[in-house]
Design a protein around this motif. Structure first.
Motif, PDB file in Angstrom:
ATOM      1  N   LEU A  39      -2.232  -8.451  11.088  1.00 43.44           N
ATOM      2  CA  LEU A  39      -2.796  -7.112  11.029  1.00 43.44           C
ATOM      3  C   LEU A  39      -1.735  -6.104  10.576  1.00 43.44           C
ATOM      4  O   LEU A  39      -2.021  -5.214   9.767  1.00 43.44           O
ATOM      5  CB  LEU A  39      -3.382  -6.724  12.394  1.00 43.44           C
ATOM      6  N   ASP A  40      -0.521  -6.252  11.057  1.00 44.41           N
ATOM      7  CA  ASP A  40       0.567  -5.348  10.651  1.00 44.41           C
ATOM      8  C   ASP A  40       0.863  -5.459   9.157  1.00 44.41           C
ATOM      9  O   ASP A  40       1.099  -4.451   8.476  1.00 44.41           O
ATOM     10  CB  ASP A  40       1.836  -5.630  11.458  1.00 44.41           C
ATOM     11  N   ALA A  41       0.860  -6.679   8.626  1.00 41.42           N
ATOM     12  CA  ALA A  41       1.115  -6.879   7.193  1.00 41.42           C
ATOM     13  C   ALA A  41      -0.016  -6.280   6.356  1.00 41.42           C
ATOM     14  O   ALA A  41       0.236  -5.661   5.317  1.00 41.42           O
ATOM     15  CB  ALA A  41       1.267  -8.369   6.888  1.00 41.42           C
ATOM     16  N   LEU A  42      -1.252  -6.442   6.819  1.00 42.09           N
ATOM     17  CA  LEU A  42      -2.388  -5.851   6.108  1.00 42.09           C
ATOM     18  C   LEU A  42      -2.297  -4.327   6.119  1.00 42.09           C
ATOM     19  O   LEU A  42      -2.522  -3.667   5.114  1.00 42.09           O
ATOM     20  CB  LEU A  42      -3.714  -6.304   6.728  1.00 42.09           C
ATOM     21  N   GLN A  43      -1.934  -3.781   7.283  1.00 43.70           N
ATOM     22  CA  GLN A  43      -1.799  -2.332   7.396  1.00 43.70           C
ATOM     23  C   GLN A  43      -0.719  -1.821   6.442  1.00 43.70           C
ATOM     24  O   GLN A  43      -0.897  -0.802   5.772  1.00 43.70           O
ATOM     25  CB  GLN A  43      -1.473  -1.925   8.825  1.00 43.70           C
ATOM     26  N   ALA A  44       0.388  -2.518   6.346  1.00 45.32           N
ATOM     27  CA  ALA A  44       1.466  -2.120   5.447  1.00 45.32           C
ATOM     28  C   ALA A  44       0.991  -2.103   3.992  1.00 45.32           C
ATOM     29  O   ALA A  44       1.344  -1.210   3.223  1.00 45.32           O
ATOM     30  CB  ALA A  44       2.665  -3.053   5.610  1.00 45.32           C
ATOM     31  N   GLN A  49      -0.672   1.631  -0.590  1.00 45.72           N
ATOM     32  CA  GLN A  49      -1.603   2.113  -1.605  1.00 45.72           C
ATOM     33  C   GLN A  49      -1.979   3.586  -1.387  1.00 45.72           C
ATOM     34  O   GLN A  49      -2.907   4.087  -2.012  1.00 45.72           O
ATOM     35  CB  GLN A  49      -2.842   1.230  -1.636  1.00 45.72           C
ATOM     36  N   GLY A  50      -1.274   4.260  -0.466  1.00 47.27           N
ATOM     37  CA  GLY A  50      -1.452   5.697  -0.302  1.00 47.27           C
ATOM     38  C   GLY A  50      -2.332   6.138   0.847  1.00 47.27           C
ATOM     39  O   GLY A  50      -2.647   7.316   0.951  1.00 47.27           O
ATOM     40  N   TYR A  51      -2.733   5.233   1.713  1.00 45.58           N
ATOM     41  CA  TYR A  51      -3.571   5.589   2.858  1.00 45.58           C
ATOM     42  C   TYR A  51      -2.709   5.758   4.108  1.00 45.58           C
ATOM     43  O   TYR A  51      -1.711   5.057   4.267  1.00 45.58           O
ATOM     44  CB  TYR A  51      -4.613   4.498   3.139  1.00 45.58           C
ATOM     45  N   LYS A  52      -3.113   6.669   4.987  1.00 45.19           N
ATOM     46  CA  LYS A  52      -2.467   6.810   6.288  1.00 45.19           C
ATOM     47  C   LYS A  52      -3.414   6.180   7.307  1.00 45.19           C
ATOM     48  O   LYS A  52      -4.484   6.716   7.600  1.00 45.19           O
ATOM     49  CB  LYS A  52      -2.227   8.281   6.630  1.00 45.19           C
ATOM     50  N   VAL A  53      -3.038   5.020   7.826  1.00 44.51           N
ATOM     51  CA  VAL A  53      -3.910   4.241   8.711  1.00 44.51           C
ATOM     52  C   VAL A  53      -3.836   4.779  10.134  1.00 44.51           C
ATOM     53  O   VAL A  53      -2.755   4.969  10.684  1.00 44.51           O
ATOM     54  CB  VAL A  53      -3.529   2.746   8.675  1.00 44.51           C
ATOM     55  N   ASN A  54      -5.012   5.009  10.724  1.00 42.80           N
ATOM     56  CA  ASN A  54      -5.106   5.426  12.121  1.00 42.80           C
ATOM     57  C   ASN A  54      -5.362   4.245  13.042  1.00 42.80           C
ATOM     58  O   ASN A  54      -4.831   4.182  14.141  1.00 42.80           O
ATOM     59  CB  ASN A  54      -6.224   6.455  12.303  1.00 42.80           C
ATOM     60  N   LYS A  55      -6.199   3.310  12.577  1.00 42.83           N
ATOM     61  CA  LYS A  55      -6.589   2.170  13.406  1.00 42.83           C
ATOM     62  C   LYS A  55      -7.054   1.052  12.488  1.00 42.83           C
ATOM     63  O   LYS A  55      -7.575   1.301  11.407  1.00 42.83           O
ATOM     64  CB  LYS A  55      -7.730   2.616  14.333  1.00 42.83           C
ATOM     65  N   LYS A  60     -15.158 -10.307  11.103  1.00 46.14           N
ATOM     66  CA  LYS A  60     -15.990 -11.060  10.156  1.00 46.14           C
ATOM     67  C   LYS A  60     -15.228 -11.392   8.880  1.00 46.14           C
ATOM     68  O   LYS A  60     -15.705 -11.172   7.773  1.00 46.14           O
ATOM     69  CB  LYS A  60     -17.266 -10.278   9.837  1.00 46.14           C
ATOM     70  N   ALA A  61     -14.017 -11.903   9.026  1.00 51.16           N
ATOM     71  CA  ALA A  61     -13.167 -12.325   7.897  1.00 51.16           C
ATOM     72  C   ALA A  61     -12.895 -11.186   6.919  1.00 51.16           C
ATOM     73  O   ALA A  61     -12.783 -11.388   5.714  1.00 51.16           O
ATOM     74  CB  ALA A  61     -13.779 -13.522   7.183  1.00 51.16           C
ATOM     75  N   CYS A  62     -12.752  -9.965   7.467  1.00 50.83           N
ATOM     76  CA  CYS A  62     -12.487  -8.804   6.645  1.00 50.83           C
ATOM     77  C   CYS A  62     -11.625  -7.819   7.440  1.00 50.83           C
ATOM     78  O   CYS A  62     -11.938  -7.524   8.592  1.00 50.83           O
ATOM     79  CB  CYS A  62     -13.811  -8.143   6.270  1.00 50.83           C
ATOM     80  N   GLY A  63     -10.543  -7.347   6.856  1.00 51.70           N
ATOM     81  CA  GLY A  63      -9.733  -6.325   7.502  1.00 51.70           C
ATOM     82  C   GLY A  63     -10.418  -4.975   7.372  1.00 51.70           C
ATOM     83  O   GLY A  63     -10.895  -4.623   6.301  1.00 51.70           O
ATOM     84  N   GLU A  64     -10.515  -4.236   8.484  1.00 54.70           N
ATOM     85  CA  GLU A  64     -11.134  -2.916   8.474  1.00 54.70           C
ATOM     86  C   GLU A  64     -10.113  -1.907   8.977  1.00 54.70           C
ATOM     87  O   GLU A  64      -9.586  -2.047  10.075  1.00 54.70           O
ATOM     88  CB  GLU A  64     -12.359  -2.882   9.390  1.00 54.70           C
ATOM     89  N   THR A  82      -6.394 -12.274   3.269  1.00 52.91           N
ATOM     90  CA  THR A  82      -5.422 -13.228   2.739  1.00 52.91           C
ATOM     91  C   THR A  82      -4.360 -12.564   1.874  1.00 52.91           C
ATOM     92  O   THR A  82      -3.274 -13.103   1.722  1.00 52.91           O
ATOM     93  CB  THR A  82      -6.113 -14.323   1.901  1.00 52.91           C
ATOM     94  N   ASN A  83      -4.692 -11.384   1.289  1.00 57.06           N
ATOM     95  CA  ASN A  83      -3.737 -10.762   0.383  1.00 57.06           C
ATOM     96  C   ASN A  83      -3.690  -9.233   0.456  1.00 57.06           C
ATOM     97  O   ASN A  83      -2.895  -8.620  -0.232  1.00 57.06           O
ATOM     98  CB  ASN A  83      -4.015 -11.205  -1.051  1.00 57.06           C
ATOM     99  N   GLY A  84      -4.569  -8.614   1.224  1.00 58.16           N
ATOM    100  CA  GLY A  84      -4.561  -7.157   1.374  1.00 58.16           C
ATOM    101  C   GLY A  84      -5.236  -6.401   0.245  1.00 58.16           C
ATOM    102  O   GLY A  84      -5.150  -5.180   0.190  1.00 58.16           O
ATOM    103  N   THR A  85      -5.929  -7.089  -0.634  1.00 60.13           N
ATOM    104  CA  THR A  85      -6.655  -6.426  -1.721  1.00 60.13           C
ATOM    105  C   THR A  85      -7.815  -5.635  -1.144  1.00 60.13           C
ATOM    106  O   THR A  85      -8.583  -6.141  -0.333  1.00 60.13           O
ATOM    107  CB  THR A  85      -7.207  -7.461  -2.723  1.00 60.13           C
ATOM    108  N   ILE A  86      -7.955  -4.393  -1.582  1.00 59.84           N
ATOM    109  CA  ILE A  86      -9.066  -3.558  -1.111  1.00 59.84           C
ATOM    110  C   ILE A  86     -10.356  -4.052  -1.751  1.00 59.84           C
ATOM    111  O   ILE A  86     -10.474  -4.131  -2.970  1.00 59.84           O
ATOM    112  CB  ILE A  86      -8.814  -2.069  -1.423  1.00 59.84           C
ATOM    113  N   ILE A  87     -11.333  -4.361  -0.878  1.00 58.45           N
ATOM    114  CA  ILE A  87     -12.630  -4.872  -1.317  1.00 58.45           C
ATOM    115  C   ILE A  87     -13.624  -3.722  -1.455  1.00 58.45           C
ATOM    116  O   ILE A  87     -14.484  -3.726  -2.307  1.00 58.45           O
ATOM    117  CB  ILE A  87     -13.168  -5.917  -0.314  1.00 58.45           C
TER     118      ILE A  87
END
Length: 90
Positions: A39-44, A49-55, A60-64, A82-87
């Motif tokens: 989760l930390d790697a995905l958040q990074a 990509q320019g977002y400030k993550v709050n939570k 369901k196999a998807c980072g939110e 698996t790679n942090g690509t924005i879907i």
């Protein structure tokens, strides 16, 4: 004038529904969980990509991630775990 307002509202509803169809209820990957980033790697990756993550969470196999975009708007960003690509985003 009334027709313009109704058509604009309908267009916004269609756009919102399309974003939800891409990100809700469908997994972002079919790869096994052993291949997912933390989760930390995905958040990074999202923050890079320019977002400030709050939570954030993986569901369901998807980072939110609940974040603020470059314009200051609140958004929900969906990423492939698996790679942090924005879907998709709402």
């Amino acid at each position: 004038m009334r027709k313009i307002v109704l058509l604009t509202a309908a267009a916004l509803l269609v756009a919102t529904t399309a974003a939800r169809a891409d990100s809700w209820g469908k997994p972002c990957t079919t790869a096994p969980e052993s291949q997912w980033l933390s989760l930390d790697a995905l958040q990074a990756k999202v923050e890079a990509q320019g977002y400030k993550v709050n939570k954030g969470k993986v569901k369901k196999a998807c980072g939110e991630f609940y974040a603020i975009d470059k314009t200051g708007a609140k958004v929900e960003v969906f990423v492939d775990p698996t790679n942090g690509t924005i879907i998709g985003k709402l």
